[in-house]
Every structure is written in structure tokens, then in C-alpha cells.
Design a protein around this motif. Structure first.
Motif, short mmCIF file in Angstrom:
data_model
loop_
_atom_site.label_atom_id
_atom_site.label_comp_id
_atom_site.label_asym_id
_atom_site.label_seq_id
_atom_site.Cartn_x
_atom_site.Cartn_y
_atom_site.Cartn_z
N UNK A 286 11.10 61.15 49.62
CA UNK A 286 11.26 60.80 50.99
C UNK A 286 11.98 62.09 51.70
N UNK A 287 11.88 62.12 52.98
CA UNK A 287 12.23 63.27 53.77
C UNK A 287 12.30 64.54 53.12
N UNK A 288 13.11 65.40 52.76
CA UNK A 288 12.75 66.68 52.12
C UNK A 288 13.99 66.78 50.98
N UNK A 289 13.58 67.80 50.18
CA UNK A 289 14.78 68.13 49.09
C UNK A 289 14.07 69.00 48.08
N UNK A 290 15.00 69.01 46.93
CA UNK A 290 14.46 70.21 45.95
C UNK A 290 14.20 69.47 44.60
N UNK A 303 14.45 79.06 40.31
CA UNK A 303 13.21 78.43 40.13
C UNK A 303 13.36 76.99 40.81
N UNK A 304 13.56 76.93 41.88
CA UNK A 304 13.72 75.64 42.60
C UNK A 304 12.63 75.48 43.48
N UNK A 305 12.09 74.37 43.36
CA UNK A 305 10.88 73.79 44.49
C UNK A 305 11.39 73.28 45.39
N UNK A 306 10.93 73.30 46.58
CA UNK A 306 11.34 72.71 47.76
C UNK A 306 10.12 71.66 48.40
N UNK A 307 10.68 70.51 48.72
CA UNK A 307 9.40 69.71 49.16
C UNK A 307 9.96 69.10 50.63
N UNK A 308 8.98 68.62 51.17
CA UNK A 308 9.05 68.03 52.71
C UNK A 308 7.90 67.16 52.77
N UNK A 309 8.32 65.82 53.18
CA UNK A 309 7.25 64.80 53.45
C UNK A 309 7.08 64.82 54.95
#
Length: 310
Positions: A286-290, A303-309
């Protein structure tokens, strides 16, 4: 639930048949072994598989194999397979032993042309059925819309559309449905209303994943995005605490979903919520996050991946 198969083709021993392929497996079996120990867990799983085998036989089915906590069966017709799946779920829901032990199954099936050799089956229909099994959740039956369209004398069988998913080896997404087996059938659609190939939910949904300057965009019809140490992964994260095939992101049942398959787990933070550790389980984005593979973000900042819906 995909099966590794080596096909030694002998025309004299092979034949093509139109069959329904069904996979059923015990949900949460890993936790069962942790809680009850190897001997008792194995006894309970064997009891489940024996019950499922008996039901398959009563519907004209044949047990091809059992693999750990999973059973694979074939049926001569689509209706045989669907009715067997319904009875399997009902048996699990009403058997006193299984209810007491909180045991449940997930079932996937597909009807199609299958290559039969000796006591085994191969081909595209088997792979599709296995994909249905891996898509299904606890206490759920998932099948293809084409299988439901082939039902005759379906009576009171009810389904609802789950949209479209990718299946390995197929160019286009295929529509899948959820077979409603519970006694309470309120607020569900009929077979005829559930199947609308021109109305795929979530077709405009997008998920963006950013990792080290690279951006991957996933749509509702994209192939699954794989994360891990393996060089063939969609996004390669090469660290000792990352599994080779660590996690998968895909669109199913109306949501972008991440499924952890790793040893050390996947750490996900959604919006302003607390970071959660996912281990051999899945959650909806949901929304955005890591996303952090194998370790918490606080220990894995590089090594963090960032996502956004969207």
C-alpha cells in the motif's frame, strides 16, 4: 508449487488426454513441524493426504503423487475436479481432528491437454495447475476461467473473478477465479457473471521499485519481479544474508504482493507503519515504503529498495 520435470519422450508410451490437474497442499505445514515436532506433524499431514486421496477417488480421480505436504491428482473432466476440490475443503472444515489442529488446505486446478506417460503427467496444463495452487490461499480454491467455462451441469457452483495473472510459458495473462465452497454464498457472483475477459480488475495499477538508481515498473500484467542473490533475478541484491531466490513481487487478487521465500526474512515498512519482518509469508503493498532483504533497514542502509504504488 512448480515441479521440476525431466521428460524422456517415448512416442510408444505417451498419449495426450484432456484432464483436470489438481494440486492441494497443507497450509502452514512449516509452522506445524515447529510446533508439534517431526513425528506428530508427519502423522497429521499423512492423515490429511489420506483424506484428500479418498475424496479424489470418489470423484473419479487418480492420485499421481504426493510430495511432502502436497497431493497431485488428475480427473477426467473439469466438473469432477471442481467438485472434488469443494469436497476436500468441506472435509477439512468439518473433520473434528483437522479443526482441532487448525489444519487447512489450499487448492489449485486447471483443465487442459496433458501428456500422459506411465503414471505421470506433463505439459502446459500441469504447469498452469501448479500456478493456481501457488496462487491460492488457505481455505481457497483457485482455477482458470477457461476451466469454469468448460463445466457442464454445474448446478450451484459459484465463483468470483480474481483478475488476471501471468503464468510461466504463456505470452498473455490468464483470468483466474475463486471457487466459493463455503455454505454461506451471500455476496458472490455466479459462474456466468464471474467470467468477463474484457473487464480485468486493476489493469491500470502500477508499482515502482527503486534500487541503487535503477527503477523497475510493474503493472498488473507484468511477469513476477524476483529479488535475490541469483544473477537471473530481476533485481540482484548480492549480500551474504540474502537468499538466492529471496522474494517475489507480483500482482494478484487485486493487489501488488510481496512473497518471502528466504532464510532470513524480508523487512518491509509501509508508509509510517512500523517495519515488519516477513518470513515465508506474503503481504499486500500500500502507498509507499521500503524493502530490505535479510536484515532490518537500520542494519542494511546501503541495500534498501524503495517502492511506490500508483
Amino acid at each position: 508449487m512448480e515441479l521440476a520435470q525431466t521428460l524422456a519422450y517415448d512416442p510408444g508410451m505417451s498419449q495426450t488426454q484432456s484432464l483436470s490437474i489438481l494440486f492441494a497442499d497443507v497450509s502452514g505445514s512449516t509452522k506445524l513441524f515447529e510446533l508439534r515436532g517431526d513425528v506428530e506433524a508427519r502423522r497429521l499431514i499423512s492423515a490429511v493426504l489420506d483424506a484428500l486421496s479418498g475424496i479424489a477417488g470418489r470423484h473419479g480421480g487418480k492420485v499421481i503423487k504426493t510430495i511432502g505436504d502436497e497431493i497431485m491428482c488428475t480427473f477426467p473432466g473439469a466438473l469432477n475436479g471442481v467438485l472434488a476440490a469443494v469436497d476436500m475443503q468441506k472435509r477439512m472444515a468439518h473433520d473434528p481432528l483437522f479443526v482441532k489442529e487448525n489444519l487447512a488446505i489450499r487448492v489449485g486446478l486447471h483443465h487442459g491437454e496433458t501428456l500422459v506417460e506411465a503414471n505421470d503427467v506433463f505439459g502446459d496444463a500441469v504447469n498452469t495447475a501448479a500456478r493456481m495452487g501457488s496462487t491460492a490461499k488457505r481455505e481457497q480454491i483457485v482455477t482458470t476461467a477457461s476451466t469454469v467455462r468448460g463445466l457442464t451441469n454445474s448446478g450451484s457452483i459459484k465463483t468470483r473473478s480474481l483478475g488476471a495473472i501471468r503464468v510461466s510459458g504463456k505470452l498473455d495473462p490468464i483470468e483466474i477465479v475463486d471457487v466459493i465452497w463455503q455454505e454461506d454464498l451471500s455476496n458472490v457472483t455466479t459462474v456466468q457473471r464471474a467470467i468477463r475477459l474484457d473487464d480485468i480488475p486493476g489493469s491500470g495499477a502500477k508499482l515502482s521499485i527503486r534500487y541503487r538508481g535503477r527503477v523497475i515498473e510493474i503493472s498488473a500484467t507484468s511477469q513476477p519481479c524476483t529479488l535475490g542473490r541469483d544473477a537471473n533475478s530481476t533485481i540482484v541484491v548480492d549480500n551474504e544474508w540474502v537468499s538466492r531466490n529471496h522474494a517475489t513481487i507480483e500482482y494478484k487478487r487485486g493487489y501488488f504482493t510481496i512473497t518471502d521465500r528466504s532464510t532470513n526474512g524480508t523487512f518491509v515498512r509501509i508508509g509510517d507503519d512500523d517495519e515488519m519482518r516477513l518470513h515465508r509469508d506474503e503481504i499486500h503493498f500500500r502507498k509507499a515504503g521500503t524493502i530490505s532483504l535479510g536484515q532490518s533497514v537500520s542494519n542494511n542502509t546501503d541495500n534498501v529498495l524503495y517502492f511506490q504504488c500508483s
